[in-house]
Design an enzyme around this catalytic site. Sequence first.
Site, short mmCIF file in Angstrom:
data_model
loop_
_atom_site.label_atom_id
_atom_site.label_comp_id
_atom_site.label_asym_id
_atom_site.label_seq_id
_atom_site.Cartn_x
_atom_site.Cartn_y
_atom_site.Cartn_z
N HIS A 33 5.27 -4.67 -0.01
CA HIS A 33 5.51 -5.98 0.59
C HIS A 33 6.94 -6.03 1.11
O HIS A 33 7.75 -5.14 0.84
CB HIS A 33 5.31 -7.09 -0.44
CG HIS A 33 3.88 -7.32 -0.81
ND1 HIS A 33 3.01 -8.03 -0.03
CD2 HIS A 33 3.17 -6.90 -1.87
CE1 HIS A 33 1.82 -8.06 -0.61
NE2 HIS A 33 1.89 -7.37 -1.73
N LYS A 55 9.92 -10.49 -1.27
CA LYS A 55 8.86 -10.85 -2.22
C LYS A 55 9.39 -10.66 -3.64
O LYS A 55 9.91 -9.62 -3.99
CB LYS A 55 7.62 -10.00 -2.00
CG LYS A 55 6.45 -10.44 -2.90
CD LYS A 55 5.14 -9.93 -2.35
CE LYS A 55 3.97 -10.35 -3.18
NZ LYS A 55 3.72 -11.80 -3.21
#
Length: 119
Positions: free
Chosen positions: A26, A30
Site C-alpha cells: 500500500h 497507510k
Amino acid sequence: NTVVPLTRKAAELLGKDCDLDVIELHHRMKKDAPSGTAKRLLEILREARGTSDEIPAQSIRAGDIVGEHTVIFAGPGERLELTHRAASRETFAVGALRAARWVLQQPPGLYNMEDVLGL
C-alpha cells in the site's frame, strides 16, 4: 474483492501440502500493517486449514501504491499466486456504491463484500 473467495477455494483444493504466505503493498501513508484485507486473507487460510498456526505476512508501504494483495501457495516444484492489484481508488468507490445499493434490499444484519458479490 474476488481474491477472498478465490483464496478460500485454492486453500481448500490444495490442502495442507503447500507453504503459504501473504504479501500486501500500500501507499506509504497507510498506517495499519497488515491491512484489513490481508488479515482477512490470513483468517481464511487458517480456517481452510483448520488451524490457528501463524501464517507469514509481509507488509510493504511505499510510494503511492493504491493496494495489492498476493497469496502464495508454494509446493514442491510449483507455486500458485493469487494477486489483486487496485490501480485506482475509484475501484473501491464503485464497490462501495454497489454495496450501498445491495444493502438497501436486505434485512437488518451484518454483511461483507462476499455477501454483496454473492460468493
